[in-house]
Design a protein around this motif. Structure first.
Motif, PDB file in Angstrom:
ATOM      1  N   VAL A   9      54.070 -17.533  33.773  1.00  0.00           N
ATOM      2  CA  VAL A   9      54.502 -18.448  34.711  1.00  0.00           C
ATOM      3  C   VAL A   9      53.238 -19.201  35.802  1.00  0.00           C
ATOM      4  N   GLU A  10      53.984 -20.337  36.571  1.00  0.00           N
ATOM      5  CA  GLU A  10      53.354 -21.206  37.511  1.00  0.00           C
ATOM      6  C   GLU A  10      53.779 -20.993  38.682  1.00  0.00           C
ATOM      7  N   ALA A  11      52.615 -20.273  39.441  1.00  0.00           N
ATOM      8  CA  ALA A  11      53.235 -20.191  41.146  1.00  0.00           C
ATOM      9  C   ALA A  11      52.298 -21.381  41.927  1.00  0.00           C
ATOM     10  N   THR A  22      48.694 -25.061  42.519  1.00  0.00           N
ATOM     11  CA  THR A  22      49.791 -24.103  41.692  1.00  0.00           C
ATOM     12  C   THR A  22      48.072 -23.180  41.090  1.00  0.00           C
ATOM     13  N   ARG A  83      63.842 -22.314  43.492  1.00  0.00           N
ATOM     14  CA  ARG A  83      62.835 -21.634  43.312  1.00  0.00           C
ATOM     15  C   ARG A  83      63.426 -20.360  44.128  1.00  0.00           C
ATOM     16  N   HIS A  98      55.537 -20.081  45.289  1.00  0.00           N
ATOM     17  CA  HIS A  98      56.557 -20.293  44.770  1.00  0.00           C
ATOM     18  C   HIS A  98      56.564 -20.223  43.391  1.00  0.00           C
ATOM     19  N   VAL A  99      58.243 -19.506  42.042  1.00  0.00           N
ATOM     20  CA  VAL A  99      58.096 -19.619  41.160  1.00  0.00           C
ATOM     21  C   VAL A  99      59.278 -19.808  40.708  1.00  0.00           C
ATOM     22  N   ARG A 100      59.037 -21.194  39.553  1.00  0.00           N
ATOM     23  CA  ARG A 100      60.847 -21.423  39.260  1.00  0.00           C
ATOM     24  C   ARG A 100      61.750 -20.306  38.560  1.00  0.00           C
ATOM     25  N   GLU A 103      62.094 -19.181  35.012  1.00  0.00           N
ATOM     26  CA  GLU A 103      60.878 -19.229  34.144  1.00  0.00           C
ATOM     27  C   GLU A 103      61.524 -17.259  34.605  1.00  0.00           C
TER      28      GLU A 103
END
Length: 137
Positions: A9-11, A22, A83, A98-100, A103
């Protein structure tokens, strides 16, 4: 053989600067430990310069996407429509990312396919866990 689910995941790290950095992270779920989720941050993104892994309840992650939850080291809450905010509290300080939400939803759907929510106890091997405890005692 236990099922293991991993998802990158992209945080986005919340900082004082206007632009959030990021950072990559990996969510991990293991059928043998059906109540837990692990989130690992790689060494370059941590203060200690080593991989940092947080373990928390799958239920906490799922509930935190709907409302603010958590009173301990890990807290989760929704942030707008797309988010989710995750707070990690340690003696050294607090990291907020914050994470989408999409995801996280995909990850939770995959974990639920492996171990349905509410049926986690069926995947525990209490006899083996007890034997392991007694052997180490």
């Amino acid at each position: 053989m236990s099922i293991v689910i991993e998802q990158a995941v992209e945080a986005r790290l919340v900082a004082a600067a206007p632009r959030m950095a990021t950072i990559p992270a990996v969510l991990r779920y293991e059928q043998d430990d059906p109540f837990a989720v692990r989130m690992t941050f790689p060494a370059p993104s941590t203060l200690e310069g080593v991989d940092v892994c947080w373990t928390f309840a799958r239920e906490l992650l799922a509930a935190g996407m709907e409302e603010a939850v958590g009173q301990g080291d890990v807290r989760v809450r929704p942030y707008g429509f797309d988010r989710t905010v995750m707070e990690f509290h340690a003696p050294e300080g607090t990291a907020i990312v914050h994470v989408r939400s999409g995801e996280l939803r995909r990850f939770l759907e995959r974990t639920d396919a492996a171990v349905p929510t509410g049926r986690e106890s069926l995947y525990l091997d209490l006899d083996q866990d007890l034997a392991d405890l007694m052997r180490d005692a």
